[in-house]
Design a protein around this motif. Structure first.
Motif, PDB file in Angstrom:
ATOM      1  N   ASN A   6       4.538   3.753   0.079  1.00 52.33           N
ATOM      2  CA  ASN A   6       4.490   2.532   0.876  1.00 52.33           C
ATOM      3  C   ASN A   6       3.531   1.511   0.269  1.00 52.33           C
ATOM      4  O   ASN A   6       2.969   1.710  -0.812  1.00 52.33           O
ATOM      5  N   ARG A   7       3.337   0.442   0.998  1.00 55.03           N
ATOM      6  CA  ARG A   7       2.512  -0.648   0.496  1.00 55.03           C
ATOM      7  C   ARG A   7       1.065  -0.223   0.314  1.00 55.03           C
ATOM      8  O   ARG A   7       0.387  -0.666  -0.606  1.00 55.03           O
ATOM      9  N   PHE A  48       0.841   1.490  -2.884  1.00 56.76           N
ATOM     10  CA  PHE A  48       0.968   0.491  -3.947  1.00 56.76           C
ATOM     11  C   PHE A  48      -0.374  -0.181  -4.229  1.00 56.76           C
ATOM     12  O   PHE A  48      -0.774  -0.346  -5.394  1.00 56.76           O
ATOM     13  N   THR A  49      -1.080  -0.580  -3.166  1.00 56.06           N
ATOM     14  CA  THR A  49      -2.368  -1.252  -3.335  1.00 56.06           C
ATOM     15  C   THR A  49      -3.364  -0.355  -4.057  1.00 56.06           C
ATOM     16  O   THR A  49      -4.103  -0.794  -4.947  1.00 56.06           O
ATOM     17  N   MET A  96       8.449  -6.885  -9.493  1.00 54.29           N
ATOM     18  CA  MET A  96       8.704  -7.123  -8.077  1.00 54.29           C
ATOM     19  C   MET A  96      10.210  -7.308  -7.909  1.00 54.29           C
ATOM     20  O   MET A  96      10.839  -8.130  -8.602  1.00 54.29           O
ATOM     21  N   CYS A 138       7.471   1.665  -5.245  1.00 53.55           N
ATOM     22  CA  CYS A 138       6.995   1.573  -3.872  1.00 53.55           C
ATOM     23  C   CYS A 138       7.861   0.574  -3.097  1.00 53.55           C
ATOM     24  O   CYS A 138       8.400  -0.389  -3.661  1.00 53.55           O
ATOM     25  N   ARG A 139       7.993   0.836  -1.818  1.00 50.69           N
ATOM     26  CA  ARG A 139       8.601  -0.171  -0.950  1.00 50.69           C
ATOM     27  C   ARG A 139       7.486  -1.102  -0.484  1.00 50.69           C
ATOM     28  O   ARG A 139       6.605  -0.700   0.281  1.00 50.69           O
ATOM     29  N   TYR A 140       7.546  -2.340  -0.939  1.00 48.35           N
ATOM     30  CA  TYR A 140       6.487  -3.283  -0.619  1.00 48.35           C
ATOM     31  C   TYR A 140       6.619  -3.818   0.798  1.00 48.35           C
ATOM     32  O   TYR A 140       5.642  -4.081   1.484  1.00 48.35           O
ATOM     33  N   GLU A 156      12.026  -5.579  -0.166  1.00 47.35           N
ATOM     34  CA  GLU A 156      11.286  -5.851  -1.399  1.00 47.35           C
ATOM     35  C   GLU A 156      10.608  -4.584  -1.909  1.00 47.35           C
ATOM     36  O   GLU A 156      10.011  -3.819  -1.139  1.00 47.35           O
ATOM     37  N   ALA A 178       8.386  -2.641  -5.418  1.00 49.07           N
ATOM     38  CA  ALA A 178       7.477  -2.877  -6.551  1.00 49.07           C
ATOM     39  C   ALA A 178       7.562  -1.705  -7.506  1.00 49.07           C
ATOM     40  O   ALA A 178       7.598  -0.544  -7.075  1.00 49.07           O
ATOM     41  N   PHE A 214      -0.121  -9.557  -9.727  1.00 45.81           N
ATOM     42  CA  PHE A 214       0.798  -9.544  -8.597  1.00 45.81           C
ATOM     43  C   PHE A 214       1.363 -10.948  -8.336  1.00 45.81           C
ATOM     44  O   PHE A 214       2.556 -11.116  -8.103  1.00 45.81           O
ATOM     45  N   ASP A 253       5.304 -11.860  -8.462  1.00 45.63           N
ATOM     46  CA  ASP A 253       5.929 -12.352  -7.238  1.00 45.63           C
ATOM     47  C   ASP A 253       6.543 -13.741  -7.454  1.00 45.63           C
ATOM     48  O   ASP A 253       7.640 -14.041  -6.973  1.00 45.63           O
TER      49      ASP A 253
END
Length: 594
Positions: free
Chosen positions: A437-438, A441-442, A463, A504-506, A510, A512, A569, A573
């Motif tokens: 998940n997000r 990702f972070t 992205m 990952c699902r951002y 969307e 990433a 990022f 994006d």
């Protein structure tokens, strides 16, 4: 001469021999560490860059008296600086304190900047010189300015010395002789009392063997020898060893005193006090095992001195009652209490002496263990027959209680670990697609960014967005949209073929893609292949088969410029939205703005 006097004389001779070896080792260290370093220092609550430290005004530095800085318990970062003079023989820069969490050495030498990262938070075999303390080599004819940053949750003690390589290893050999003698005594007492327990089934011998084992573990942790020889890759035990072994030592000491002295036959109140002490030791054990080192060591020190003092009071009380072995019990705990108090003052920075840190508790505990072994022998000879049945019953009850508590604790820890693992997995996984998940990702992009900077390798970020996904939801419903999200996620996951690739699902439709060690050109090739692959896929949904396309924005960092994760990022994006504006189903790359 009576038998009692002969034994006391024998123990005094042993203690004097140990003291002589210790004093010889200490004076040798002092004599061979005579090179003046003219150390200056300052402390700060936050980490500073080496450039900021070098630019610090001279008036903000303080002169360190001698070479043995002792500052007590503090969360501050301590910086030390000194110059290394030019000599024609190899030397060793030595920090004779094994409980420092982080030591970052910046040496501006003839050959340029040399950096070392040391500390007991790192695996033992990463040290440049494999000793229980910390040391780095200083080759002949090397000079320069040294800056050392030290951070620790233990007592902030920074004894720095510079000596020739030959003298250093000779001095270490002398110290190893002292430590070998001490731990040899502990080992002999452990085996001796273990054999006594096996032969007699008297619980005092078994508990005392555990006591000497735990005390040995405590001393191994204090001196860094356990990290060197027994658990070099077990960072948890290195961090928690002193609070854990110290608490276990106090726990077994309370149980041993209760079993040995038979306080319930003299004064029930004192017996209850021993159980309270054992309970507090268990609390201290839990605190030391599950909290920070700083909290654990303060809990241990808060219990150690009162605990030893309480055992000393019990010994004096029974001495007055006429027990023959209470005299030696009192002397033994008096010696240990004195060494614990002096050692605690050294930890708190009230007194500054590495002799105290290294040898006071060693001398006191060595004498205490020898005397208590003698007390055990006397008590066994006098009361073995009449106490055997009662002691066996009590030992069985105590063992059952300990086993039950241990079993319950193991179950609780297992359940807690399983729950923590499940919770951690859920926190980092998208429930619909099964992708990271997000939040993951972070975390991952920060990790890969730091790794790419450290290794001076490129890093690429894609992205990705599903084209016209809102129209799919509006036309066919969110169920079909979920099916497409899951199918696209499956195809994206298949493309993450390297262990370092992360998809990952951002958010929403969307995604990433983090590509480690990938430059912009290779990232573009990968993205175009990915877009083409999705274009050719036909996805089965609850409403039949559907085809969709995706758009991708690609950006990369080559580490030749000072860019951040945010820059990477933002660039990726922006490229994505440019691809969508220019017709979708395509890949757009962009460079990161200066």
């Amino acid at each position: 001469m009576t038998r009692w006097s002969s034994i006391v004389l024998f123990l005094v001779v042993i203690a004097a021999t140990v003291l002589w070896f210790v004093f010889s080792s200490l004076t040798m260290d002092q004599r061979r560490s005579s090179e003046a370093l003219n150390i200056e220092y300052f402390s700060t609550p936050e980490s500073l860059s080496i450039e900021a430290v070098k630019a610090r005004p001279d008036e903000n530095w303080h002169v360190l008296n001698g070479s043995r800085g002792s500052f007590g318990y503090t969360d501050d970062h301590y910086w030390l600086t000194f110059n290394i003079s030019d000599v024609d023989y190899d030397r060793v820069l030595y920090m004779a304190y094994p409980l420092l969490d982080s030591i970052h050495i910046h040496w501006f030498s003839n050959d340029g900047l040399i950096e070392y990262n040391l500390g007991d938070k790192q695996p033992f075999f990463q040290r440049p010189i494999l000793i229980s303390d910390f040391a780095i080599p200083v080759p002949a004819n090397q000079t320069g300015e040294v800056f050392i940053e030290v951070v620790t949750s233990s007592s902030m003690r920074v004894p720095v010395s510079l000596m020739s390589e030959a003298d250093f290893f000779d001095a270490k050999l002398q110290r190893r002789l002292v430590e070998g003698l001490y731990f040899g005594v502990l080992f002999c007492m452990t085996v001796y009392n273990l054999f006594g327990f096996i032969a007699s089934r008297e619980p005092e011998f078994g508990i005392y063997s555990l006591y000497t084992i735990f005390f040995g573990g405590l001393m191994l942790s204090l001196d860094g020898l356990g990290f060197r020889y027994l658990w070099p890759n077990w960072l948890y035990l290195q961090d928690k060893g002193i609070p854990i072994f110290g608490s276990l030592t106090l726990l077994t000491a309370a149980l041993f005193a209760y079993q040995l002295l038979r306080l319930k036959n003299y004064r029930q109140t004192l017996a209850r006090g021993l159980f309270i002490m054992a309970g507090l030791a268990l609390v201290s054990l839990a605190v030391g095992a599950f909290s920070s080192y700083k909290v654990g060591i303060h809990a241990l020190l808060a219990l150690a001195v009162p605990g030893c003092l309480y055992l000393l009071i019990i010994g004096v009380y029974l001495w007055k009652k006429g027990l023959i072995y209470a005299r030696m019990f009192t002397i033994a705990w008096g010696a240990l209490l004195l060494s614990v108090m002096v050692n605690s003052l050294g930890y708190l920075g009230i007194i500054d002496s590495m002799f105290i840190q290294r040898h006071a508790i060693m001398l006191g505990s060595g004498l205490e263990i020898l005397l208590l072994s003698w007390v055990l022998a006397v008590r066994y000879n006098e009361q073995r027959r009449e106490r055997l049945i009662a002691q066996q019953r009590y030992n069985e009850e105590l063992e059952t209680r300990v086993e039950e508590r241990t079993f319950e604790l193991e179950i609780t820890l297992r359940e807690l670990q399983e729950a923590n693992n499940e919770l951690e997995q859920r926190n980092l996984e998208d429930p619909l697609t099964g992708l990271h998940n997000r939040r993951y990702f972070t975390q991952q992009i920060e990790r890969e960014y730091r790794r790419s900077r450290r290794n001076q390798r490129p890093m690429c970020l894609l992205m990705i967005d599903i084209d016209k996904f809102k129209a799919v939801n509006d036309t066919y419903g969110h169920g079909v949209g979920d099916d497409i999200l899951q199918a696209v996620s499956t195809e994206l996951r298949k493309q993450a073929r390297r262990p370092t690739d992360a998809v990952c699902r951002y958010g929403g439709e969307e995604f990433a893609f983090i590509l480690a060690e990938t430059d912009l050109q290779n990232g573009l090739v990968f993205a175009e292949r990915l877009v083409k692959h999705i274009r050719q896929c036909v996805f089965s949904t609850r409403d039949g088969e559907h085809s969709i396309t995706i758009s991708a924005g690609v950006a990369a960092i080559d580490n030749t410029r000072d860019h951040s994760v945010h820059d990477l990022f933002t660039a990726a994006d922006s490229a994505l939205y440019k691809a969508k504006r220019e017709g979708r189903d395509q890949v757009v790359t962009t460079s990161i703005e200066e």
